[in-house]
Design a protein around this motif. Sequence first.
Motif, PDB file in Angstrom:
ATOM      1  N   TYR A 218       0.858  -0.985   0.196  1.00 31.93           N
ATOM      2  CA  TYR A 218       0.281  -0.387  -0.336  1.00 31.93           C
ATOM      3  C   TYR A 218       0.655   1.820  -0.594  1.00 31.93           C
TER       4      TYR A 218
ATOM      5  N   TRP B 224       0.969   4.611  -2.167  1.00 29.20           N
ATOM      6  CA  TRP B 224       0.029   5.715  -1.306  1.00 29.20           C
ATOM      7  C   TRP B 224       0.940   6.236  -0.462  1.00 29.20           C
TER       8      TRP B 224
ATOM      9  N   TYR C  77      -7.643   6.981  -1.019  1.00 29.87           N
ATOM     10  CA  TYR C  77      -6.688   6.237  -1.005  1.00 29.87           C
ATOM     11  C   TYR C  77      -7.494   5.349   0.747  1.00 29.87           C
TER      12      TYR C  77
ATOM     13  N   LEU D 208      -7.072   0.888  -0.766  1.00 29.58           N
ATOM     14  CA  LEU D 208      -6.825   0.139   0.706  1.00 29.58           C
ATOM     15  C   LEU D 208      -7.872  -0.877   0.301  1.00 29.58           C
TER      16      LEU D 208
ATOM     17  N   LEU E 188      -7.015  -3.167  -2.844  1.00 24.43           N
ATOM     18  CA  LEU E 188      -5.990  -4.405  -2.763  1.00 24.43           C
ATOM     19  C   LEU E 188      -5.577  -5.115  -1.565  1.00 24.43           C
TER      20      LEU E 188
END
Length: 319
Positions: free
Chosen positions: A113, A117, A280, A284, A287
């Motif tokens: 991650y 980011w 963002y 997460l 992902l």
Amino acid sequence: MNLARLRTFCEVADASSYTVAAARLFRTQPAVSKQVAELEAELGLRLFERQGRNIRLTPPGVTLYERARRLLEEAAEFEAKASALARGEQGALRIGAHTLLFRQTLPRLLTAYAKDWPTIDVSIVEDSAERLAMRVESRELDFAFARYMSSDTLMARRLFPMYVVVVVGLEHRFAQSESVDVSDLAGEALLLMPRDSGSRILLDQACQAEGIRLRNAKMETNSPEGLVNMAAAGHGVALLLTMASVEAEGVRAVPLLHHGRHLATWSSILWARRRELPPYAKALIELASVQLRMGFPGEQFRFPANAGDDAAGPPDSPM
């Protein structure tokens, strides 16, 4: 304090000229002179004095110039930060998880991650599944990695299956079995996780459905390693989720069944239902959905896929 006046003051100080500063600021010379005069009146100080055709800072002006420069730099950083936040490029995430995820799963996820980011500040806390859910509902946490649960206040995305297994020493009769039914546990010395743990909740639900009372709870602890070590020493039957490290020397892990089906649940990521997630945060979730389905704790057991009435549970909640 007017930032425009501070910018004009610093520009005049750098140029040592009202005329040059006015050209740099695309203003007229009288407008620049007026802004400096207004700042001097506001502060009650003379900031410049004449030196031939040029001007120079007074001693108070020298002192205030450095402070003014820092204020303008901080204001620029503030504006840039606010702009990045508005675009979803910067922010913070507060995440809760079970201790077992700290071994490899969560570090691997957060490393991936951070590559996408890098400006998002992530903080992590450990707690039980129930408490993590409560902390998400109260907005104390943005996300929690816990067993699947959904409600009027919680959203959930399933990540990977967690099966209940019995862990026994190699001399135990279960060590030669392909599976163990919940009814087979009657009379066994049981090594258990606490009542709010996923394995214990699933076991208690199955026992209640069958009218079985398991009276011989020999040990209860939050430590999966402790349960495995006790089982290896022949002190009883440990019941754990495959999310725990249940493979060790001197023990065998056997799936626990109820009516021929695996006793299982899902690990999931939870967040508050009625909240708008920034980009963002959504990243997460996506992902985690991809990465933890490709590799997760307990996948080495290669149990049958969770389909139908097995551990699949309800469908994924929408984003």
